[in-house]
Design an enzyme around this catalytic site. Sequence first.
Site, short mmCIF file in Angstrom:
data_model
loop_
_atom_site.label_atom_id
_atom_site.label_comp_id
_atom_site.label_asym_id
_atom_site.label_seq_id
_atom_site.Cartn_x
_atom_site.Cartn_y
_atom_site.Cartn_z
CG ASP A 1 -30.26 24.83 -50.33
OD1 ASP A 1 -30.86 24.46 -49.30
OD2 ASP A 1 -29.14 24.40 -50.66
N GLY B 1 -34.88 14.67 -49.60
CA GLY B 1 -35.50 15.99 -49.68
C GLY B 1 -34.83 17.01 -48.79
CB VAL B 2 -36.25 20.01 -47.17
CG1 VAL B 2 -37.32 19.52 -46.23
CG2 VAL B 2 -35.66 21.32 -46.68
CG ASP B 3 -35.18 15.05 -42.64
OD1 ASP B 3 -34.29 15.53 -41.93
OD2 ASP B 3 -35.98 14.17 -42.23
CB SER C 1 -46.78 17.56 -46.37
OG SER C 1 -46.74 17.01 -45.07
CB VAL D 1 -41.11 11.97 -49.98
CG1 VAL D 1 -41.40 10.52 -49.67
CG2 VAL D 1 -39.79 12.08 -50.72
P1 ADP Z 1 -42.01 15.87 -47.24
O1 ADP Z 1 -41.55 14.50 -46.83
O2 ADP Z 1 -42.58 16.67 -46.07
O3 ADP Z 1 -42.90 15.85 -48.44
P2 ADP Z 1 -39.70 16.70 -48.86
O4 ADP Z 1 -38.37 17.10 -48.37
O5 ADP Z 1 -39.81 15.45 -49.67
O6 ADP Z 1 -40.65 16.66 -47.56
O7 ADP Z 1 -40.31 17.89 -49.71
C1 ADP Z 1 -40.82 19.09 -49.15
C2 ADP Z 1 -40.44 20.25 -50.06
O8 ADP Z 1 -39.08 20.61 -49.80
C3 ADP Z 1 -40.50 19.93 -51.56
O9 ADP Z 1 -41.08 21.05 -52.23
C4 ADP Z 1 -39.03 19.78 -51.92
O10 ADP Z 1 -38.79 20.12 -53.29
C5 ADP Z 1 -38.43 20.82 -51.02
N1 ADP Z 1 -36.97 20.81 -50.81
C6 ADP Z 1 -36.07 19.83 -51.05
N2 ADP Z 1 -34.82 20.25 -50.75
C7 ADP Z 1 -34.94 21.54 -50.30
C8 ADP Z 1 -34.04 22.55 -49.85
N3 ADP Z 1 -32.72 22.32 -49.77
N4 ADP Z 1 -34.54 23.76 -49.49
C9 ADP Z 1 -35.87 24.02 -49.54
N5 ADP Z 1 -36.78 23.11 -49.95
C10 ADP Z 1 -36.33 21.89 -50.33
#
Ligand code: ADP
Length: 190
Positions: free
Chosen positions: A22, A44-46, A133, A136
């Site tokens: 994470d 997601g990560v955001d 990327s 989502v």
């Molecule tokens: P995008 O809109 O750029 O595709 P996402 O957040 O949907 O961004 O996904 C990008 C990557 O980040 C995916 O592999 C997702 O599983 C991952 N992700 C989600 N939460 C976390 C986190 N807390 N730490 C690291 N990576 C994460």
Amino acid sequence: MNNNYFKEIHIKNTKLILKKGDITKEKVDVIVNAANTGLRGGGGVDGAIHRAGGPKIMEECRRIITKIGHLPTGKVVATTAGNLYAKWVFHTPGPIYKDGNSGEEKLLESCYLESLKLALEKGAKTIAFPSISTGVYGYPVKDASKIALKSVINFIKTNHGIKEVRFILFDEYTFNTYLKTLTDFLKDQT
Ligand code: ADP
């Protein structure tokens, strides 16, 4: 496959690390956020970064958007990291994947390169990236891993000052895919 979910290599004076985890838990100078062009936060990560970092990050995002309207895909801005360990969060909107022939590759490369350039400008020594990327936004992980690793490796071969670049990969599949890509790159070099 590697079941420790950790791989470290050295390129010149920089460590390149792949790790499953994470990103909000990383002790680095810069945490990179896979943002959207309105810096609105989201899933997601955001979402994870804003939740863990607290409201100060969003306050700064709003101020930036009031000034610039929107942040183009592939560009980057820095904000405070709020309650996170990091000194900054860098927000970069990755491309939404369409068919692979709509400029996605250059835009994804730009996310990594612009972030690394800004890190150097700020004097940051350590930076952590998520897999931009591939959530989502639908970029196939294998293709994205090649662009991500190639951009970062080329950058650290020719620029000095960043001590450590980490890819923090959230799930097993993404980690294993990045690891395979890195292993293939290293084989090609020998
Ligand atoms: P995008 O809109 O750029 O595709 P996402 O957040 O949907 O961004 O996904 C990008 C990557 O980040 C995916 O592999 C997702 O599983 C991952 N992700 C989600 N939460 C976390 C986190 N807390 N730490 C690291 N990576 C994460």
